[in-house]
Scaffold this motif. Sequence first.
Motif, PDB file in Angstrom:
ATOM      1  N   ASN A  24      46.650  45.963  36.931  1.00  0.00           N
ATOM      2  CA  ASN A  24      46.794  45.630  38.346  1.00  0.00           C
ATOM      3  C   ASN A  24      47.125  46.875  39.170  1.00  0.00           C
ATOM      4  O   ASN A  24      46.681  47.003  40.308  1.00  0.00           O
ATOM      5  CB  ASN A  24      47.878  44.568  38.516  1.00  0.00           C
ATOM      6  N   LEU A  28      39.271  47.743  42.775  1.00  0.00           N
ATOM      7  CA  LEU A  28      38.509  46.513  42.970  1.00  0.00           C
ATOM      8  C   LEU A  28      38.712  45.944  44.365  1.00  0.00           C
ATOM      9  O   LEU A  28      37.758  45.440  44.984  1.00  0.00           O
ATOM     10  CB  LEU A  28      38.908  45.471  41.930  1.00  0.00           C
ATOM     11  N   ARG A  29      39.931  46.006  44.872  1.00  0.00           N
ATOM     12  CA  ARG A  29      40.190  45.484  46.220  1.00  0.00           C
ATOM     13  C   ARG A  29      39.462  46.299  47.278  1.00  0.00           C
ATOM     14  O   ARG A  29      38.962  45.749  48.255  1.00  0.00           O
ATOM     15  CB  ARG A  29      41.691  45.452  46.481  1.00  0.00           C
ATOM     16  N   LEU A  60      39.893  37.487  47.197  1.00  0.00           N
ATOM     17  CA  LEU A  60      40.955  38.089  46.387  1.00  0.00           C
ATOM     18  C   LEU A  60      41.281  37.234  45.167  1.00  0.00           C
ATOM     19  O   LEU A  60      41.777  37.754  44.167  1.00  0.00           O
ATOM     20  CB  LEU A  60      42.204  38.317  47.237  1.00  0.00           C
ATOM     21  N   VAL A 117      39.025  38.573  42.621  1.00  0.00           N
ATOM     22  CA  VAL A 117      39.522  39.864  42.146  1.00  0.00           C
ATOM     23  C   VAL A 117      40.665  39.656  41.155  1.00  0.00           C
ATOM     24  O   VAL A 117      40.709  40.294  40.089  1.00  0.00           O
ATOM     25  CB  VAL A 117      39.963  40.746  43.337  1.00  0.00           C
ATOM     26  N   ASN A 118      41.583  38.748  41.459  1.00  0.00           N
ATOM     27  CA  ASN A 118      42.688  38.453  40.536  1.00  0.00           C
ATOM     28  C   ASN A 118      42.165  37.856  39.227  1.00  0.00           C
ATOM     29  O   ASN A 118      42.681  38.156  38.150  1.00  0.00           O
ATOM     30  CB  ASN A 118      43.698  37.515  41.172  1.00  0.00           C
ATOM     31  N   GLY A 133      43.314  47.445  40.031  1.00  0.00           N
ATOM     32  CA  GLY A 133      43.420  46.519  41.161  1.00  0.00           C
ATOM     33  C   GLY A 133      43.082  47.123  42.509  1.00  0.00           C
ATOM     34  O   GLY A 133      42.255  46.560  43.245  1.00  0.00           O
ATOM     35  N   VAL A 139      36.084  40.320  51.031  1.00  0.00           N
ATOM     36  CA  VAL A 139      37.408  39.809  51.386  1.00  0.00           C
ATOM     37  C   VAL A 139      37.453  39.489  52.873  1.00  0.00           C
ATOM     38  O   VAL A 139      37.952  38.435  53.287  1.00  0.00           O
ATOM     39  CB  VAL A 139      38.511  40.823  50.993  1.00  0.00           C
ATOM     40  N   SER A 173      35.703  45.513  47.084  1.00  0.00           N
ATOM     41  CA  SER A 173      35.382  44.152  47.524  1.00  0.00           C
ATOM     42  C   SER A 173      35.839  43.866  48.948  1.00  0.00           C
ATOM     43  O   SER A 173      35.789  42.710  49.382  1.00  0.00           O
ATOM     44  CB  SER A 173      36.014  43.143  46.569  1.00  0.00           C
ATOM     45  N   ALA A 190      39.267  38.546  37.945  1.00  0.00           N
ATOM     46  CA  ALA A 190      38.674  39.677  37.220  1.00  0.00           C
ATOM     47  C   ALA A 190      39.743  40.512  36.530  1.00  0.00           C
ATOM     48  O   ALA A 190      39.563  40.948  35.391  1.00  0.00           O
ATOM     49  CB  ALA A 190      37.858  40.541  38.184  1.00  0.00           C
TER      50      ALA A 190
END
Length: 122
Positions: free
Chosen positions: A52, A59-60, A75, A78-79, A56, A67, A63, A81
């Motif tokens: 994370n 990825l955030r 999200l 994403v979590n 994390g 989002v 994306s 994933a």
Amino acid sequence: MIRFLLKVVLLAGVFYGVAYLLDGIEVIPNPDGPLGEPGTYLWIALIFAVINAVVGPILRLLSLPFVLLTLGLFLLVVNAALLGITAALTDRLQVDGFGAAVLGGLLLAVGGWIADQLTEKR
């Protein structure tokens, strides 16, 4: 460093609750490990916390358009994933299906937020 370790301990409790509540997420405890069965939850929480913290944000960021388009609901994906990556890295965590990963990611996000609030410096 102490706050990070405390957060890992709290996340281990969240993983215990998620594995207890959801049928699609299973933690396979190792009673012969150095810390016994609780050590398995601590190990999985440590792996998830590192994933994370490292993967994390990437990825955030990647994306971000999705989002914004979904008003933050992406999200959850994403979590999910991040939870899937954690399950791929350890043989002690099994996630069966996308729905279980999304629900588990949601519960872990809420649990992580609570852990952040409890370990926050005031």
